[in-house]
Enzyme design. Structure first.
Site, PDB file in Angstrom:
ATOM      1  N   TYR A  58       0.853  -1.187   0.000  1.00 35.74           N
ATOM      2  CA  TYR A  58       0.000   0.000   0.000  1.00 35.74           C
ATOM      3  C   TYR A  58       0.888   1.235   0.000  1.00 35.74           C
ATOM      4  O   TYR A  58       1.858   1.305   0.757  1.00 35.74           O
ATOM      5  CB  TYR A  58      -0.919  -0.010   1.232  1.00 35.74           C
ATOM      6  CG  TYR A  58      -2.091   0.917   1.069  1.00 35.74           C
ATOM      7  CD1 TYR A  58      -3.127   0.599   0.197  1.00 35.74           C
ATOM      8  CD2 TYR A  58      -2.153   2.132   1.739  1.00 35.74           C
ATOM      9  CE1 TYR A  58      -4.194   1.451   0.014  1.00 35.74           C
ATOM     10  CE2 TYR A  58      -3.221   2.998   1.563  1.00 35.74           C
ATOM     11  CZ  TYR A  58      -4.242   2.650   0.700  1.00 35.74           C
ATOM     12  OH  TYR A  58      -5.295   3.515   0.514  1.00 35.74           O
ATOM     13  N   PHE A 280      -9.995   4.120  -8.865  1.00 31.27           N
ATOM     14  CA  PHE A 280     -10.333   5.017  -7.745  1.00 31.27           C
ATOM     15  C   PHE A 280      -9.369   4.768  -6.611  1.00 31.27           C
ATOM     16  O   PHE A 280      -9.127   3.621  -6.238  1.00 31.27           O
ATOM     17  CB  PHE A 280     -11.770   4.722  -7.289  1.00 31.27           C
ATOM     18  CG  PHE A 280     -12.169   5.426  -6.019  1.00 31.27           C
ATOM     19  CD1 PHE A 280     -12.803   6.660  -6.058  1.00 31.27           C
ATOM     20  CD2 PHE A 280     -11.909   4.853  -4.780  1.00 31.27           C
ATOM     21  CE1 PHE A 280     -13.174   7.308  -4.890  1.00 31.27           C
ATOM     22  CE2 PHE A 280     -12.280   5.494  -3.602  1.00 31.27           C
ATOM     23  CZ  PHE A 280     -12.916   6.718  -3.657  1.00 31.27           C
TER      24      PHE A 280
HETATM   25  N1  NAP Z   1      -9.409   2.151  -3.810  1.00 34.46           N
HETATM   26  C1  NAP Z   1      -9.569   2.568  -2.582  1.00 34.46           C
HETATM   27  O1  NAP Z   1      -9.235   3.698  -2.223  1.00 34.46           O
HETATM   28  C2  NAP Z   1     -10.154   1.633  -1.588  1.00 34.46           C
HETATM   29  C3  NAP Z   1     -10.537   2.072  -0.312  1.00 34.46           C
HETATM   30  C4  NAP Z   1     -11.093   1.144   0.569  1.00 34.46           C
HETATM   31  C5  NAP Z   1     -11.241  -0.192   0.150  1.00 34.46           C
HETATM   32  N2  NAP Z   1     -10.822  -0.555  -1.081  1.00 34.46           N
HETATM   33  C6  NAP Z   1     -10.953  -1.929  -1.555  1.00 34.46           C
HETATM   34  O2  NAP Z   1     -12.327  -2.217  -1.640  1.00 34.46           O
HETATM   35  C7  NAP Z   1     -12.501  -3.621  -1.584  1.00 34.46           C
HETATM   36  C8  NAP Z   1     -13.656  -3.947  -0.652  1.00 34.46           C
HETATM   37  O3  NAP Z   1     -13.350  -3.450   0.627  1.00 34.46           O
HETATM   38  P1  NAP Z   1     -14.314  -3.731   1.855  1.00 34.46           P
HETATM   39  O4  NAP Z   1     -13.847  -2.869   2.953  1.00 34.46           O
HETATM   40  O5  NAP Z   1     -15.734  -3.698   1.435  1.00 34.46           O
HETATM   41  O6  NAP Z   1     -13.902  -5.218   2.181  1.00 34.46           O
HETATM   42  P2  NAP Z   1     -14.682  -6.336   2.986  1.00 34.46           P
HETATM   43  O7  NAP Z   1     -15.685  -5.755   3.915  1.00 34.46           O
HETATM   44  O8  NAP Z   1     -13.649  -7.262   3.512  1.00 34.46           O
HETATM   45  O9  NAP Z   1     -15.532  -7.037   1.859  1.00 34.46           O
HETATM   46  C9  NAP Z   1     -15.009  -7.614   0.741  1.00 34.46           C
HETATM   47  C10 NAP Z   1     -15.884  -8.806   0.443  1.00 34.46           C
HETATM   48  O10 NAP Z   1     -15.550  -9.275  -0.833  1.00 34.46           O
HETATM   49  C11 NAP Z   1     -15.771 -10.653  -0.900  1.00 34.46           C
HETATM   50  N3  NAP Z   1     -14.586 -11.222  -1.522  1.00 34.46           N
HETATM   51  C12 NAP Z   1     -13.409 -11.551  -0.947  1.00 34.46           C
HETATM   52  N4  NAP Z   1     -12.573 -12.087  -1.852  1.00 34.46           N
HETATM   53  C13 NAP Z   1     -13.256 -12.095  -3.010  1.00 34.46           C
HETATM   54  C14 NAP Z   1     -12.952 -12.551  -4.317  1.00 34.46           C
HETATM   55  N5  NAP Z   1     -11.775 -13.127  -4.591  1.00 34.46           N
HETATM   56  N6  NAP Z   1     -13.894 -12.423  -5.272  1.00 34.46           N
HETATM   57  C15 NAP Z   1     -15.090 -11.847  -5.008  1.00 34.46           C
HETATM   58  N7  NAP Z   1     -15.441 -11.412  -3.781  1.00 34.46           N
HETATM   59  C16 NAP Z   1     -14.532 -11.526  -2.810  1.00 34.46           C
HETATM   60  C17 NAP Z   1     -15.978 -11.155   0.519  1.00 34.46           C
HETATM   61  O11 NAP Z   1     -17.364 -11.415   0.690  1.00 34.46           O
HETATM   62  P3  NAP Z   1     -17.935 -12.923   0.662  1.00 34.46           P
HETATM   63  O12 NAP Z   1     -17.000 -13.724   1.488  1.00 34.46           O
HETATM   64  O13 NAP Z   1     -19.297 -12.740   1.249  1.00 34.46           O
HETATM   65  O14 NAP Z   1     -17.942 -13.302  -0.772  1.00 34.46           O
HETATM   66  C18 NAP Z   1     -15.578  -9.966   1.371  1.00 34.46           C
HETATM   67  O15 NAP Z   1     -16.336  -9.866   2.541  1.00 34.46           O
HETATM   68  C19 NAP Z   1     -11.150  -4.192  -1.143  1.00 34.46           C
HETATM   69  O16 NAP Z   1     -10.501  -4.673  -2.288  1.00 34.46           O
HETATM   70  C20 NAP Z   1     -10.412  -2.985  -0.626  1.00 34.46           C
HETATM   71  O17 NAP Z   1      -9.018  -3.126  -0.749  1.00 34.46           O
HETATM   72  C21 NAP Z   1     -10.298   0.315  -1.951  1.00 34.46           C
END
Ligand code: NAP
Length: 353
Positions: A58, A280
């Site tokens: 990161y 993003f």
């Molecule tokens: N770009 C940015 O600035 C930014 C900022 C914050 C977060 N993010 C990204 O946003 C994403 C989601 O974050 P979040 O906080 O919502 O995470 P989260 O609460 O951990 O949720 C992600 C969900 O995605 C599912 N998942 C995990 N691996 C997967 C895969 N290989 N294929 C499809 N689904 C999968 C899981 O749900 P199930 O087990 O129910 O399938 C998991 O609970 C992450 O990649 C994070 O790094 C990006």
């Protein structure tokens, strides 16, 4: 004297569970500089971003160290316990969240500069407050990235059962938008489908169901599908592209499918449909926000929670202070958080009280 707990890690380890170290010690509150604030953390989530930080993948590094080791944790909520002589924006008893990445929230107590915090309502539930910055704010800003989104428009998103996915569905509904939320296949698909529909998703499909449709999803027939929010990449990302209408935008904001995923696009996707592909990054978007704008956004989202328009995601609370072996518990927590193959896991939140 107060018992303090601090989690740290050795940088660049791909295995978060073995990289983590927990320190515990009785300590006095150090003298505060005039712009300092002493705080006690109430809830500190383990987010995918934190795991990327520990893995050294990161760009924004932690700003605080203990015993020369970095303190992880980029989101959370704390209670102010004391303020320096020149601090006016915060008072003892106020609750606050980090204003930027790197604060190091995986610790029970901290002394930080007051500019590192933004006040949130005290009556806001701790889990809600701890998911504001890396959850609700991200979801809101993702929807803001697309100009001209209007009532009746459709958006599609994957990883929809995650914290950001749940907020996207809820905030989209508040704006009159429809959401096709795509989740991974699982045994208890009907319960997750119902939960997401209750939150505000218009339609919930599994990856396999979407694949079967080959881009012809009956409920999307004749609709404006103007935005895809992809946090997985690879094949799941491609499936989202397949349902977009010409001129739509595709925003990638995560790589849950793995760092080396590939998005294979057809000529039609790339040229005929004129899809705009963008990325993003919260840190980049927030850098363009001034502190007042960010505080106003947090205030509005907090009021949405307090008025029942936004629901808090289901999480597992990890009570470190109650554990006989808190370091073991922290390691087990991170091992669970990194086990991507475990479908349906809930966000874990460290609690220090
Ligand atoms: N770009 C940015 O600035 C930014 C900022 C914050 C977060 N993010 C990204 O946003 C994403 C989601 O974050 P979040 O906080 O919502 O995470 P989260 O609460 O951990 O949720 C992600 C969900 O995605 C599912 N998942 C995990 N691996 C997967 C895969 N290989 N294929 C499809 N689904 C999968 C899981 O749900 P199930 O087990 O129910 O399938 C998991 O609970 C992450 O990649 C994070 O790094 C990006």
């Amino acid at each position: 004297m107060t018992l303090r707990t601090i989690l740290t890690y050795s940088e660049g380890s791909p295995d978060a569970s073995s990289a983590i170290r927990l320190f515990r010690a009785e300590a006095e509150l150090p003298p505060l500089k005039e712009s300092d604030v002493a705080v006690q953390f109430l809830a500190s989530p383990v987010t995918p971003q934190d795991l990327l930080v520990i893995a050294g993948r990161y760009p924004v590094k932690p700003s605080h160290k203990h015993e020369h080791l970095a303190i992880p944790g980029y989101d959370g909520v704390c209670r102010v316990t004391a303020v320096g002589s020149k601090v006016t924006a915060l008072q003892p008893g106020d609750h606050a969240v980090p204003s930027r990445h790197g604060l190091g929230t995986w610790r029970s107590h901290a002394v930080v500069d007051s500019s590192a915090l933004v006040k949130v309502p005290r009556e806001l539930d701790s889990v809600a407050a701890s998911s504001l910055k890396m959850g609700a704010v991200v979801a809101w800003l993702l929807l803001e990235e697309q100009d001209g989104l209007g009532p009746g428009d459709w958006i599609v998103q994957n990883a929809a059962s995650g914290v950001i996915g749940q907020f996207v569905a809820q905030l989209a509904r508040l704006r009159g938008l429809n959401t096709l939320s795509v989740v991974r296949d699982r045994e208890d698909v009907e319960s997750v489908r119902q939960r997401l529909l209750d939150l505000g998703a218009s339609v919930v499909m599994t990856e396999a169901e979407l694949e079967t449709c080959q881009g012809q999803v009956p409920c999307l027939d004749g609709k404006r599908v103007v935005l895809a929010l992809d946090s997985v990449f690879g094949e799941p990302g491609k499936r989202l592209v397949g349902v977009l209408t010409p001129g739509a935008s595709y925003i990638n904001y995560g790589s849950l499918g793995g760092a080396d995923g590939e998005l294979r696009l057809s000529q039609k996707d790339l040229f005929w449909k004129h899809i705009k592909f963008t990325n993003f990054r919260l840190s980049a978007v927030l850098a363009a926000y001034d502190q007042n704008q960010f505080a106003d956004l947090l205030d509005w989202l907090s009021r949405c929670f307090l008025q029942g328009q936004l629901r808090v995601p289901e999480v597992d609370l990890v009570h470190l202070s109650r554990a006989e072996d808190p370091e073991r518990l922290a390691r087990d927590t991170l091992a669970k958080a990194t086990a991507q193959e475990r479908v349906g896991h809930k966000r874990q939140v460290f609690v220090f009280e």
